[in-house]
Motif scaffolding. Sequence first.
Motif, mmCIF file in Angstrom:
data_model
loop_
_atom_site.group_PDB
_atom_site.id
_atom_site.type_symbol
_atom_site.label_atom_id
_atom_site.label_comp_id
_atom_site.label_asym_id
_atom_site.label_seq_id
_atom_site.Cartn_x
_atom_site.Cartn_y
_atom_site.Cartn_z
ATOM 1 N N VAL A 59 0.881 -1.171 0.000
ATOM 2 C CA VAL A 59 0.000 0.000 0.000
ATOM 3 C C VAL A 59 0.914 1.215 0.000
ATOM 4 N N SER A 60 0.717 2.124 -0.961
ATOM 5 C CA SER A 60 1.591 3.291 -1.052
ATOM 6 C C SER A 60 0.792 4.547 -1.385
ATOM 7 N N ASP A 61 1.473 5.668 -1.312
ATOM 8 C CA ASP A 61 0.897 6.977 -1.660
ATOM 9 C C ASP A 61 -0.415 7.250 -0.943
ATOM 10 N N TRP A 62 -0.503 6.912 0.363
ATOM 11 C CA TRP A 62 -1.747 7.087 1.114
ATOM 12 C C TRP A 62 -1.876 8.539 1.566
ATOM 13 N N HIS A 63 -2.899 9.224 1.056
ATOM 14 C CA HIS A 63 -3.172 10.619 1.414
ATOM 15 C C HIS A 63 -4.680 10.823 1.449
ATOM 16 N N ALA A 64 -5.180 11.359 2.544
ATOM 17 C CA ALA A 64 -6.594 11.732 2.655
ATOM 18 C C ALA A 64 -7.522 10.598 2.199
ATOM 19 N N SER A 65 -7.304 9.417 2.706
ATOM 20 C CA SER A 65 -8.108 8.211 2.479
ATOM 21 C C SER A 65 -8.010 7.610 1.074
ATOM 22 N N THR A 66 -7.010 8.011 0.289
ATOM 23 C CA THR A 66 -6.780 7.364 -1.007
ATOM 24 C C THR A 66 -5.349 6.878 -1.074
ATOM 25 N N GLY A 67 -5.133 5.862 -1.884
ATOM 26 C CA GLY A 67 -3.789 5.326 -2.043
ATOM 27 C C GLY A 67 -3.722 4.401 -3.232
ATOM 28 N N THR A 68 -2.615 3.692 -3.324
ATOM 29 C CA THR A 68 -2.399 2.739 -4.406
ATOM 30 C C THR A 68 -2.065 1.385 -3.810
ATOM 31 N N LEU A 143 -3.657 -0.742 -8.401
ATOM 32 C CA LEU A 143 -5.074 -0.414 -8.313
ATOM 33 C C LEU A 143 -5.233 0.793 -7.403
ATOM 34 N N PRO A 144 -5.753 1.928 -7.935
ATOM 35 C CA PRO A 144 -6.038 3.051 -7.055
ATOM 36 C C PRO A 144 -7.210 2.685 -6.147
ATOM 37 N N VAL A 145 -7.096 3.008 -4.847
ATOM 38 C CA VAL A 145 -8.141 2.657 -3.888
ATOM 39 C C VAL A 145 -8.537 3.867 -3.047
ATOM 40 N N ARG A 146 -9.739 3.794 -2.471
ATOM 41 C CA ARG A 146 -10.270 4.839 -1.604
ATOM 42 C C ARG A 146 -10.923 4.175 -0.401
ATOM 43 N N ALA A 147 -10.639 4.693 0.800
ATOM 44 C CA ALA A 147 -11.245 4.164 2.022
ATOM 45 C C ALA A 147 -12.622 4.787 2.219
ATOM 46 N N ASP A 148 -13.543 3.978 2.680
ATOM 47 C CA ASP A 148 -14.891 4.450 3.016
ATOM 48 C C ASP A 148 -15.019 4.646 4.523
ATOM 49 N N GLY A 149 -13.914 4.870 5.212
ATOM 50 C CA GLY A 149 -13.906 5.007 6.664
ATOM 51 C C GLY A 149 -13.005 3.968 7.279
ATOM 52 N N ASP A 150 -12.920 3.983 8.605
ATOM 53 C CA ASP A 150 -12.097 3.003 9.315
ATOM 54 C C ASP A 150 -12.765 1.633 9.274
ATOM 55 N N GLY A 151 -11.957 0.579 9.297
ATOM 56 C CA GLY A 151 -12.514 -0.772 9.350
ATOM 57 C C GLY A 151 -11.640 -1.788 8.654
ATOM 58 N N THR A 182 -7.405 2.812 8.880
ATOM 59 C CA THR A 182 -7.658 3.853 9.879
ATOM 60 C C THR A 182 -7.421 5.206 9.214
ATOM 61 N N ALA A 183 -7.620 6.268 9.975
ATOM 62 C CA ALA A 183 -7.391 7.610 9.449
ATOM 63 C C ALA A 183 -5.928 7.802 9.047
ATOM 64 N N ASP A 184 -5.014 7.029 9.650
ATOM 65 C CA ASP A 184 -3.591 7.145 9.352
ATOM 66 C C ASP A 184 -3.156 6.370 8.118
ATOM 67 N N GLY A 185 -4.007 5.472 7.613
ATOM 68 C CA GLY A 185 -3.639 4.695 6.438
ATOM 69 C C GLY A 185 -4.139 3.278 6.517
ATOM 70 N N ALA A 186 -3.581 2.427 5.679
ATOM 71 C CA ALA A 186 -3.981 1.020 5.609
ATOM 72 C C ALA A 186 -2.763 0.159 5.895
ATOM 73 N N THR A 187 -2.957 -0.887 6.706
ATOM 74 C CA THR A 187 -1.893 -1.847 7.008
ATOM 75 C C THR A 187 -2.428 -3.251 6.801
ATOM 76 N N PHE A 188 -1.543 -4.175 6.505
ATOM 77 C CA PHE A 188 -1.948 -5.558 6.303
ATOM 78 C C PHE A 188 -2.106 -6.249 7.645
ATOM 79 N N SER A 189 -3.170 -7.045 7.769
ATOM 80 C CA SER A 189 -3.385 -7.858 8.961
ATOM 81 C C SER A 189 -2.469 -9.074 8.876
ATOM 82 N N PRO A 190 -2.039 -9.614 10.011
ATOM 83 C CA PRO A 190 -1.187 -10.807 9.981
ATOM 84 C C PRO A 190 -1.860 -11.949 9.205
ATOM 85 N N GLN A 191 -1.055 -12.654 8.407
ATOM 86 C CA GLN A 191 -1.580 -13.765 7.593
ATOM 87 C C GLN A 191 -1.791 -14.984 8.442
#
Length: 191
Positions: A59-68, A143-151, A182-191
């Motif tokens: 996950v990269s270029d995360w700004h204001a709930s959008t990223g790649t 893939l450009p992505v957008r968050a719809d909120g925390d979760g 989260t508001a700070d970005g997206a992280t991968f959950s442990p596999q």
Amino acid sequence: MNVSQYIRRSRTARVSAALLTSAALAALAACGGRQAGGAHPSAPTTSFTEQGVTVTLTVSDWHASTGTLSAVFTPEREGFHLYSTDLPADGVEGVGRPTAMAVSGAVRADGRLAASAEVRSITVPGVEAPVPVYPDGPVTTTLPVRADGDGEATVLLGYASCSTRDGCTIPVSDHPVHLRVTADGATFSPQ
């Protein structure tokens, strides 16, 4: 050197490169997470290997709930290719499966999946239409992505790898990878 030795050495070289990249990212994070020139912290990354292909997600270029969201699909064996992202879901006359990445949950796609490699067509015995594939070796998709909120979110990956000489691996469909947004970005959950 015989073919088995060559394949083992090639696999070892790819694994070594991946480990060096991971070590470099860890060292970067330990030094404050900034790259030369004051760039942003290193991007969250995870990977898995299934049916002869290692997939590394970032996950990269995360700004204001959008990223790649990027996925690098790397066949483990020399001479293997992946199919085009534009291949129909059931392949061409049943041959092949598209390289695919979709998201659900707290993240949605904000554009189309793009691949870094040029598509070429191959002919497959018994199939009249040409089959679109990428050149042998790794392929990066974004893939450009957008968050719809925390979760929680899920990335679903699909692909198949084949060799004109050695045949095909079993296709992978909807392999899940989980994200925490989260508001700070997206992280991968442990596999």
